[in-house]
Design a protein around this motif. Structure first.
Motif, mmCIF file in Angstrom:
data_model
loop_
_atom_site.group_PDB
_atom_site.id
_atom_site.type_symbol
_atom_site.label_atom_id
_atom_site.label_comp_id
_atom_site.label_asym_id
_atom_site.label_seq_id
_atom_site.Cartn_x
_atom_site.Cartn_y
_atom_site.Cartn_z
ATOM 1 N N LEU A 147 -7.593 6.097 4.914
ATOM 2 C CA LEU A 147 -6.850 6.057 5.857
ATOM 3 C C LEU A 147 -7.359 7.475 6.620
ATOM 4 N N LEU A 160 -5.490 -2.467 9.333
ATOM 5 C CA LEU A 160 -5.217 -2.096 7.906
ATOM 6 C C LEU A 160 -5.082 -3.378 7.194
ATOM 7 N N THR A 176 3.641 3.850 2.856
ATOM 8 C CA THR A 176 4.520 3.571 3.957
ATOM 9 C C THR A 176 4.941 4.713 4.599
ATOM 10 N N LEU A 179 2.118 6.217 6.709
ATOM 11 C CA LEU A 179 1.871 5.212 7.875
ATOM 12 C C LEU A 179 2.704 5.642 9.081
ATOM 13 N N LYS A 183 1.689 6.874 13.041
ATOM 14 C CA LYS A 183 2.488 6.111 14.085
ATOM 15 C C LYS A 183 3.004 7.133 14.896
ATOM 16 N N ILE A 190 -1.485 0.296 15.529
ATOM 17 C CA ILE A 190 -2.118 -0.289 14.156
ATOM 18 C C ILE A 190 -1.932 -1.634 14.181
ATOM 19 N N TYR A 192 -1.453 -4.451 11.234
ATOM 20 C CA TYR A 192 -1.513 -4.316 9.758
ATOM 21 C C TYR A 192 -1.315 -5.699 9.255
#
Length: 209
Positions: A147, A160, A176, A179, A183, A190, A192
């Protein structure tokens, strides 16, 4: 393109026994691409990223056409300003964590670098891992490095592809959280991909089925 649209695509890709025909517009935040295995999620991401060429259609990113069959435009992946994190992290085994991260930075022209490398390393709490090789990292650590490598390229969009599919429940919760920080703190849109409804509910602002 409507106001606030980051990514817009209309794609058609035919395989033997399967035809992907997808159209969507994605805004800021996290957009989940949700569906069962074999429904074309990864194919859609690969077409957006430029790693796969659609048979027909158009892809625009922030109003910039990166692919159009009618206009005969097909920018290579490195020209699309898109970061991609794969399910298996796809780190370079011969490079340290820092070497992998710097790869993302060094492939980006200085004039286009908007993200500070130290900020990314701090955000993802990678300081203690920088000298380790991928073989010395856990699955969750490898995904955090992957990432960071994608973010170091200062992408306009982050893709992703089921980055937590191979992680156990505890590590999924950790990733999580990171992520969410990406954001909130970096503001990079993103897309996902997931076939897990719990991941979609935990992360996404909207979902494409």
């Amino acid at each position: 393109m409507t106001s606030g649209t980051v990514l817009q695509f209309q794609l058609r890709k035919r395989y033997q026994g399967f035809v992907l025909d997808a159209e969507a517009a994605c805004g800021p935040g996290i957009t989940a691409l949700f569906g069962p295995s074999g429904s074309g999620k990864t194919t859609t991401l690969s077409c957006v990223a430029g790693m796969l060429k659609p048979d027909a259609g158009e892809v625009t990113l922030n109003g910039r056409v990166v692919f159009s069959s009618s206009k005969r435009v097909s920018l290579p992946p490195e020209k699309r300003r898109v970061g991609y994190v794969f399910q298996d992290s796809a780190l370079f085994p011969h490079l340290s964590a820092l070497g992998n991260i710097r790869f993302g930075l060094e492939r980006t022209p200085p004039a286009l670098r908007r993200i500070n490398l130290d900020e990314v390393i701090s955000l993802l709490r990678l300081g203690a891992l920088l000298l380790r090789r991928p073989s010395e990292l856990s699955g969750g650590e490898r995904q955090r490095v992957a990432l960071a490598r994608a973010l170091a390229a200062s992408p306009e969009l982050l893709l992703l592809d089921e980055p937590m599919a191979s992680l156990d429940a505890g590590l999924r919760g950790v990733v999580t959280g990171y992520l969410r920080r990406v954001k909130q703190d970096l503001g990079i849109p993103i897309v996902y991909v997931s076939h897990s409804i719990s991941e979609v509910l935990a992360l996404a602002d909207r979902a494409l089925l």
